[in-house]
Scaffold this active site. Structure first.
Site, PDB file in Angstrom:
ATOM      1  N   CYS A   1      34.318  38.484  40.537  1.00  0.00           N
ATOM      2  CA  CYS A   1      34.190  37.577  41.717  1.00  0.00           C
ATOM      3  C   CYS A   1      34.676  36.140  41.627  1.00  0.00           C
ATOM      4  O   CYS A   1      34.745  35.491  42.499  1.00  0.00           O
ATOM      5  CB  CYS A   1      32.593  37.925  42.360  1.00  0.00           C
ATOM      6  SG  CYS A   1      32.312  39.347  42.849  1.00  0.00           S
ATOM      7  N   ALA A   2      34.571  35.718  40.406  1.00  0.00           N
ATOM      8  CA  ALA A   2      34.760  34.587  40.217  1.00  0.00           C
ATOM      9  C   ALA A   2      36.067  34.088  40.235  1.00  0.00           C
ATOM     10  O   ALA A   2      36.493  32.863  40.324  1.00  0.00           O
ATOM     11  CB  ALA A   2      34.351  33.977  38.810  1.00  0.00           C
TER      12      ALA A   2
END
Length: 380
Positions: free
Chosen positions: A138-139
């Site tokens: 998700c980063a």
């Protein structure tokens, strides 16, 4: 300075609601000792609906890792071109104007990356640089913005295209009954997104500074275990409390560049869950309303991994955008535990933006020599 332009975001046509998710959990895991906990956790996610690349009946089946990954490639090639075309249009550029493609995804694997197929198929120059990012989860949305920023700063006047392709439903594991995995079954959704970072000109977020931060010794808090059946999502119970360690990183980065992280005009951050946003607001002393774009993404699409930050930015554009010079923070959070943070300010100019809309991609597999698929719009 480089400018992050209006993104294009599309979600698949198959929808599952929170109530349908809860009913499925009750049916599929009726005897699970932690079912009450799982139901409560899913109910507290704030996710009202999610979009999937397959009907739920096919999503729940598991034909094997090879078949899943083949479907990932097929769906990516069918759905990515439309958002690329739209993102280029928003930026007022053509494929030949792009110098770098940053492709982020953590839900399937291809080698060569989809970037090679895009260059061969969608009209990009043969000397376009490729930067696939596969293991930041998700980063990666924040990382993509930062690496595009770095590139455009290193090569003044260059343009970069960011593409996020996340089919989280293809990671569903019917035999994995850990609480973290069962929670993920009610949290994650599918989406594709794209945005251009222009080296000069454009309307959007002028990218000024960026930074990264890694929470020490947290590699196993969010992780994939690669097994015979594919990627198994691992989620540690400590993850919801990570803002206690990540919020200071935002504060310190902003302070190094003369800003107050708690007094920005807009915030575009990854919405891993409602507590992430609640805790970040508490640590920064920011009203909940300031995270409305990220929260809307979580409510309407679920956690769409690396695409969340781009969808939050899309919603800021649809609201009309802030006034010129307004300052803001963009941040992606993911495995590591990693934070990718960007400081920027709003700049206006260029063409009038299209009307507000939600894109739902209605397309199947596409031959490389056929025209770009169209995007149907659904009025809100």
């Amino acid at each position: 300075m480089p400018v992050l332009c209006r993104p294009a975001v599309a979600v698949p046509e198959h929808v599952i609601t929170r109530q349908e998710t809860l009913d499925l959990a009750r049916t599929l895991h009726a005897g699970h000792e932690s079912l009450p906990l799982v139901l409560r956790l899913i109910g507290n996610t704030g996710v009202a609906k999610r979009h999937l690349v397959q009907p739920i009946e096919r999503t729940l089946a598991h034909p094997g890792f090879e078949a899943r990954n083949t479907l990932y490639e097929t769906e990516a090639k069918a759905r990515v071109p439309a958002v690329v075309h739209e993102a280029l249009h928003h930026a007022g550029l053509g494929a030949a104007d792009i110098d770098l493609i940053v492709y982020v995804s953590c839900t399937g694997f291809m080698m060569p990356s989809l970037t090679a197929w895009m260059i061969n198929t969608l009209g990009f120059r043969r000397d376009t640089r490729q930067m696939p990012i596969a293991q930041l989860g998700c980063a990666a949305g924040g990382a993509a913005i930062n690496r595009a920023h770095d590139f455009c700063a290193a090569y003044p006047g260059a343009n970069a295209l960011i593409v996020a392709c996340e089919f989280c439903s293809l990671c569903y594991q019917p035999t994995d009954l850990t609480v973290g995995n069962l929670l993920s079954n009610g949290l994650f959704g599918d989406a594709v997104a794209a945005a251009v970072v222009r080296g000069s000109g454009g309307t959007g977020v002028r990218l000024e500074r960026n930074g990264s931060y890694l929470v020490p010794d947290s590699e196993d808090w969010i992780a994939y275990k690669v097994r015979d059946t594919g990627f198994h999502f691992m989620l540690d119970k400590r993850v919801p409390g990570t803002m206690e360690q990540l919020a200071p990183a935002l504060v310190q980065l902003a302070a190094r560049h003369g800003r107050d992280a708690g007094r920005q005009d807009f915030y575009l951050v990854h919405a891993g869950g409602p507590r992430i946003l609640d805790d970040l607001g508490t640590h920064l002393d920011v009203p909940a309303e300031m995270f409305r774009f990220s929260r809307a993404t979580l409510t309407e699409y679920g956690n769409i991994a690396s695409a969340v930050v781009l969808d939050a930015l899309r919603r800021l554009f649809e609201e009309g955008g802030p006034s010129a010079g307004a300052t803001g923070i963009l941040a992606g959070f993911g495995p590591g535990i990693t934070a990718e943070i960007s400081l920027g300010s709003w700049t206006t100019g260029g063409a009038v933006e299209p009307p507000r809309r939600e894109s739902v991609l209605l397309t199947g597999p596409r031959r490389p020599d056929t025209p770009l698929p169209t995007t149907a719009t659904v009025a809100r």
